[in-house]
Every structure is written in C-alpha cells, then in structure tokens.
Enzyme design. Structure first.
Site, short mmCIF file in Angstrom:
data_model
loop_
_atom_site.label_atom_id
_atom_site.label_comp_id
_atom_site.label_asym_id
_atom_site.label_seq_id
_atom_site.Cartn_x
_atom_site.Cartn_y
_atom_site.Cartn_z
N ARG A 123 56.01 72.89 69.08
CA ARG A 123 54.89 72.35 68.30
C ARG A 123 55.11 72.65 66.82
NH1 ARG A 123 50.18 74.86 68.62
NH2 ARG A 123 49.07 73.12 67.72
N LYS A 188 54.39 85.41 73.87
CA LYS A 188 54.54 84.02 74.31
C LYS A 188 55.64 83.90 75.37
CE LYS A 188 54.87 79.34 72.54
NZ LYS A 188 54.42 78.45 71.49
N ARG A 319 45.36 82.47 65.31
CA ARG A 319 45.88 83.83 65.47
C ARG A 319 44.75 84.85 65.44
NH1 ARG A 319 49.35 84.70 60.07
NH2 ARG A 319 50.59 83.17 61.18
C1 BTN Z 1 55.55 75.07 71.72
O1 BTN Z 1 55.95 75.10 70.54
O2 BTN Z 1 54.82 75.96 72.15
C2 BTN Z 1 55.96 73.95 72.62
C3 BTN Z 1 57.31 74.16 73.25
C4 BTN Z 1 57.75 73.07 74.18
C5 BTN Z 1 59.18 73.25 74.64
C6 BTN Z 1 59.56 72.27 75.71
S1 BTN Z 1 61.10 72.67 76.47
C7 BTN Z 1 61.09 71.14 77.30
C8 BTN Z 1 60.61 70.11 76.29
N1 BTN Z 1 61.69 69.64 75.48
C9 BTN Z 1 61.55 69.99 74.21
O3 BTN Z 1 62.35 69.71 73.29
N2 BTN Z 1 60.41 70.67 74.03
C10 BTN Z 1 59.70 70.82 75.28
#
Ligand code: BTN
Length: 322
Positions: A123, A188, A319
């Site tokens: 994100r 996380k 946060r």
């Molecule tokens: C976040 O930032 O919390 C979201 C992370 C999401 C990661 C997943 S891994 C599978 C899919 N492919 C990606 O490039 N991102 C999501």
C-alpha cells in the site's frame, strides 16, 4: 526460474549430497546449465551448501508451493470456487500478473501464487519484500456486477478472512490494524492490496493481493516492525495457502450480498487499536483521536474532543500516538 531451475531445486531439497554431474544426468542438461541454476538460486537467497568433491544440498528445509498440497488443505466446499491456480516461481508481482490474466479472459476464481516477487507492491506505493520460497504472495480475481460501490469495506473483510485462516492453524494473538494490516504480537505479519479494474459503475474486477510473512530471513530489509509465522508449530506454507483460499473465496463469492456489515463485529474483535490514542495521516492532514472501531462501510471511527468522526479513503495511515 524456469521449470528446469525448479527441478534442480526439487532434487536438492531431497536432502542428500548430490554432484552437479548427477543432477545434470537426471535432468538431461549440462553441468554448466546446472551451475547457472545453482547461482540463480543462491542469488535469490536459497541456502545451497557445497561440499568439495561431493556435491550440493539445500541447507535448511524449504517447502515449495504445491498445488496438490494446497488443494488437500482446502475446505471441500471452497474448492469449486477455485477456477484456476497458477503457481509461479518468479514474477514481478502476483497482482500485476493477475491483472494481465483478466485481459486474457480469466475472471472470478482465478488465483496465482509465487515463490518470489521481484517487484512486490504494498500500500501507499511501498515495496513488499518477497524473497524466494519463504512467504505467501497470493492474488485472486473476482468479478462484481454493481461497480465499486459493492466493494465498500472489502479490503477490511479480506483482513478478517486472513485472520480466520491463521487462527484455524492454531496461531493465537492475530490482530488487525485499520484498514487491513495483519499483526502478530503488535508487529506486521501480513498485508492486503486491492486493485480495481473495469467499469466503476458496472461490471468490474477486483484483484485481491495478500502477502503473509511465513518465514522471513532475519536480515530482511523491512523498515517497520515485522513478524512471521514459521515459529508456530505445525503451520506449513501450503496449509496456510489452503486455509487462506478456503476463507477468501467464499467471502468473495457472497460479498455483493453480505457487504462489510456482515464482518464488522468480527473485524472489531481483531482490532488492535480499539480504545487507543491514535494519529491518522492523510496526504492533506493529520488528526489525533481515540480509535472507536469501524462503521458498517469500513470507515474508521475516531473520537475527537468527545465527538465521533468517520474517516475512509485509500491514502490513509494510522499509528499509535506516543
Ligand atoms: C501492504 O502494504 O500492507 C499490502 C501488501 C500486499 C502484498 C501482496 S503480496 C501479493 C500481492 N502482490 C503484490 O505485489 N502485492 C500483494
């Protein structure tokens, strides 16, 4: 990594020392080709031990993703919702791959997973650290008929599905941080990235991307407190993937009828910040308040000077206030 690279790894995972010549003979490739695959695997962080004059082996056990094992771990009733499962060795991002598959005609029930992502996306434009053979990188496609309005709160509901899956495997202490960070012991352990395509007021497709840290290398370059699941006995990567799909696919198939209100109280049961002083940042402003759960559409509720205010939107982060 192509099929041969994977075959080299599968031989090494057997555990016994094996020479480059023997690997080459088994696969019908030259020693030089074997050596190239070994270098590639090493570059991706796979621990390959060399014993001079005797051969190679993988240092610590690696569990590769396996379609039969994932299907075996899935709840029977969820299997018909899985239309197609692609297991990839090395991809830029499973979300990007899934988007490309929509153009190829795939729709609801398409799922892809990868051993490694070279450009995993998180994100807020962040990278998602995605080393080989360690974690879960999964993307699923679902099609909705009523445009993006029907998707309100979906990313939070997906967070509930991931928590359920992890809990089924016996891991306790899983929590959610709005909007959809998955935490273990306050750190996380997973994240969710939703991407929409198609008509915002008609037929649209959503790509649901899920990343779960299963066994992150200790020296991973991650700029926030993180956790993984591997220390929890009995949890395997294929089982975890099967459980995630068992929770995710039924949720997606019923979401346009049930909506987020169906998941609201369960989301709040997992809420890590309930009643806590928090700071919410948007690109334009930062506000402080006490977290008071979420609305029926998935907006966060903050108590500010005795009044409750709702906040939603994509570019928002939350946060704990110190
Ligand atoms: C976040 O930032 O919390 C979201 C992370 C999401 C990661 C997943 S891994 C599978 C899919 N492919 C990606 O490039 N991102 C999501």
């Amino acid at each position: 990594m192509n099929k041969t690279g994977r075959a080299v790894l599968e031989i090494l995972i057997g555990g016994d020392l094996i020479s480059g010549t023997a690997i080459g003979e088994q696969l019908g490739i030259s020693r030089t080709a074997v050596w190239k695959h070994l270098s590639q695997l090493r570059a991706w962080g796979v621990g390959i031990q060399t014993v001079k004059g005797r051969g190679y082996r993988v240092e610590a056990g690696i569990e590769l993703l396996s379609e039969p094992q994932i299907l075996a771990a899935m709840l029977t009733e969820s299997i018909p919702l899985l239309d197609e499962l692609h297991i990839l060795n090395d991809i830029d991002s499973t979300n990007t791959y899934a988007r490309e598959q929509i153009e190829q005609g795939f729709g609801s029930g398409f799922v892809c997973m990868a051993e490694r992502q070279s450009r995993g996306r998180g994100r807020l434009g962040r990278d998602w650290v995605s080393p080989f053979g360690r974690n879960i990188y999964l993307s699923a496609i679902w099609e909705f008929q009523q445009g993006v309005a029907a998707l309100e709160g979906l990313s939070l509901a997906v967070g509930v599905a991931v928590c359920r899956a992890i809990k089924v495997l016996g891991v306790t202490g899983i929590e959610l941080k709005w909007p959809n960070d998955i935490l273990l012991g306050g750190r996380k352990v997973g994240g969710i990235l939703l991407e929409m395509l198609g008509d915002p007021v008609g037929v649209c497709q959503v790509v649901v991307g899920i990343g779960i840290n299963f066994e992150m290398p200790a020296d991973a370059a991650i700029d926030q407190a993180w956790a993984d699941l591997a220390k929890h006995q009995g949890v395997t990567r294929n089982c975890l993937a099967g459980q995630v799909l068992s929770q995710l696919l039924p949720l997606l198939s019923t979401y346009s009828d049930l909506g987020f209100s169906h998941y609201k109280s369960e989301w709040e049961d997992y809420d890590a910040f309930q009643g806590i002083d928090v700071q919410l940042s948007t690109p334009g402003e930062t506000v402080a308040g006490i977290a008071r759960g979420v609305s029926a559409s998935g907006a966060i509720c903050l108590e500010i000077e005795g009044q409750e205010h709702l906040f939603s939107g994509g570019e928002v982060s939350l946060r704990r206030r110190v």
